[in-house]
Design an enzyme around this catalytic site. Sequence first.
Site, PDB file in Angstrom:
ATOM      1  N   TYR A  60       1.101  -0.935   0.487  1.00  0.00           N
ATOM      2  CA  TYR A  60      -0.066   0.098  -0.012  1.00  0.00           C
ATOM      3  C   TYR A  60       0.330   1.092  -0.329  1.00  0.00           C
ATOM      4  CZ  TYR A  60      -5.103  -0.337   0.347  1.00  0.00           C
ATOM      5  OH  TYR A  60      -6.620  -0.741  -0.497  1.00  0.00           O
ATOM      6  N   GLU A  62      -0.727   4.978  -0.453  1.00  0.00           N
ATOM      7  CA  GLU A  62      -1.041   5.674  -1.075  1.00  0.00           C
ATOM      8  C   GLU A  62      -0.274   6.957  -0.748  1.00  0.00           C
ATOM      9  OE1 GLU A  62      -4.843   6.190   1.762  1.00  0.00           O
ATOM     10  OE2 GLU A  62      -5.422   4.094   0.489  1.00  0.00           O
ATOM     11  N   ASP A 206      -6.808  13.792 -24.699  1.00  0.00           N
ATOM     12  CA  ASP A 206      -6.672  12.590 -24.030  1.00  0.00           C
ATOM     13  C   ASP A 206      -6.194  11.567 -25.984  1.00  0.00           C
ATOM     14  OD1 ASP A 206      -7.215  10.081 -24.147  1.00  0.00           O
ATOM     15  OD2 ASP A 206      -9.264  10.213 -23.960  1.00  0.00           O
ATOM     16  N   THR A 232      -3.362   6.426 -22.209  1.00  0.00           N
ATOM     17  CA  THR A 232      -3.441   4.341 -21.613  1.00  0.00           C
ATOM     18  C   THR A 232      -1.362   3.744 -21.792  1.00  0.00           C
ATOM     19  OG1 THR A 232      -4.469   4.010 -23.227  1.00  0.00           O
ATOM     20  CG2 THR A 232      -5.695   4.569 -21.593  1.00  0.00           C
ATOM     21  N   LYS A 235      -2.248   0.816 -25.394  1.00  0.00           N
ATOM     22  CA  LYS A 235      -2.848   1.463 -26.157  1.00  0.00           C
ATOM     23  C   LYS A 235      -1.337   0.736 -27.037  1.00  0.00           C
ATOM     24  CE  LYS A 235      -7.247   2.385 -25.272  1.00  0.00           C
ATOM     25  NZ  LYS A 235      -7.443   3.003 -24.484  1.00  0.00           N
ATOM     26  N   ARG A 241      -1.742  -2.555 -19.087  1.00  0.00           N
ATOM     27  CA  ARG A 241      -3.150  -2.219 -18.702  1.00  0.00           C
ATOM     28  C   ARG A 241      -3.139  -0.471 -17.914  1.00  0.00           C
ATOM     29  NH1 ARG A 241      -7.924  -3.092 -21.101  1.00  0.00           N
ATOM     30  NH2 ARG A 241      -6.290  -4.328 -22.305  1.00  0.00           N
TER      31      ARG A 241
HETATM   32  N1  DSN Z   1     -12.003   0.512 -24.401  1.00  0.00           N
HETATM   33  C1  DSN Z   1     -11.197   0.998 -25.632  1.00  0.00           C
HETATM   34  C2  DSN Z   1     -11.280   1.024 -27.117  1.00  0.00           C
HETATM   35  O1  DSN Z   1     -11.236   0.508 -27.591  1.00  0.00           O
HETATM   36  O2  DSN Z   1     -11.220   1.953 -27.832  1.00  0.00           O
HETATM   37  C3  DSN Z   1     -11.804   2.823 -25.468  1.00  0.00           C
HETATM   38  O3  DSN Z   1     -11.925   2.952 -23.720  1.00  0.00           O
END
Ligand code: DSN
Length: 422
Positions: A60, A62, A206, A232, A235, A241
């Site tokens: 933990y 925080e 974003d 993110t 991707k 993730r």
């Molecule tokens: N799950 C993402 C995507 O597939 O584009 C978006 O949240």
Amino acid sequence: MINSKKHENHTLNTEEDIEIKEIIKKEIERQKSQIILIASENFTSREVIRTMGSPLTNKYAEGYPGQRYYAGCENVDEAEQLAMDRANKLFGSEYCNVQPHSGVSANLAVFLGVLNCGDKILSMNLRDGGHLSHGHKQNLSGRYYDVHTYTVNPETEMLDYENIQKIAREVRPKLIIAGASSYSRIIDFDRFREIADEVSAFFMADTAHIAGLMVSGYHPTSIGVADFTTATTHKTLRGPRGGLIFADKKYADLIDRSVFPGVQGGPLMHVIAAKAVAFKEALQDSFKDYSRRIIENSKALCEYMKNDGFRIVSGGTDNHLFLIDLTSKNLTGSEAVDALTSVGIIVNKNVIPFDKLRPTIASGIRIGTPAVTTQGMGEEEMYKIGELISSTLKNRNNNTILKEIAKKVRNLAGDFPVYTKD
Ligand code: DSN
């Protein structure tokens, strides 16, 4: 008498969970034998997976490095600092927060930092390529803020900056969001900045989908342009993730407080360490080459489908994904997904600009190349995949042909193995 030694060692010596082990085995087999074209998925490295599966998950922490609410954080402090240093180097930023559990958490933290309930947001319509967390009515963003949207130009199906400027002048939003989950073209962050400045709005980019392309120089950067950049890590960045936030140093305290205790509690230290691993991988020259090949593959597959008579939204792609409009094929996105899944080609149904069908049916499919590029596939394989997709959709009621296609899919996937030692 209690066998205290056995009891203490419980967590280290627990019996194998056969059911979960079997599920993981089946999932590995699925990932190895199918052709994965989900634009937001990828195959992360073994080192990232190992780090996520490490005992760092037990801690933990925080707070932030050097200022935690728990003792015993000296090692995870080092991991988080390393993750931040590497992320800043990779993105060319002066401040980042690596704690968001996801892209949505990252976005919510920015909203909490700069908006009050009822404030106006201007973002891309979900139907035209935007994202749920940019103001969908059932998402927290849509319930607590006054959301206005911009669309793409109906003719070009690309962002229409004149029109976005016009809407911004009318709406006077407090926050303008650029970024999408199914937009295949370059986003002009400088133009968004001008629009935001004119109406005195904050500007958030974003970059969840394009972060890997952006750090490789294959998409203009939003760092130093937008007030806040969210991303993110799983991707095109090919990490674990999770989410990220970048900003000027002047926003550091605001964003840190918004992430913790604003929208999250304890950070996932095993995931933060795995993010650090992924950033190190993305700092290698080979990652630039990988990003270039993602786009080459996307363009090659897109051209194949176009030449084969499929309508591509906006006529092409500049990035890792593209959308096929199936309207003229008398086929819905949902039906196409079912047919393709039956042969082992994995895509997602997707609404297209001005779609008349609801998202659960949708008129299109979204196709992305990050995962197949990680497998080592190139343009030659993209043409093969294009042929397999086309043939599946044309023969979707012919089980004999579908069986032959499924065999070809398995063979092609098998020629480019992932996780070979499992
Ligand atoms: N799950 C993402 C995507 O597939 O584009 C978006 O949240």
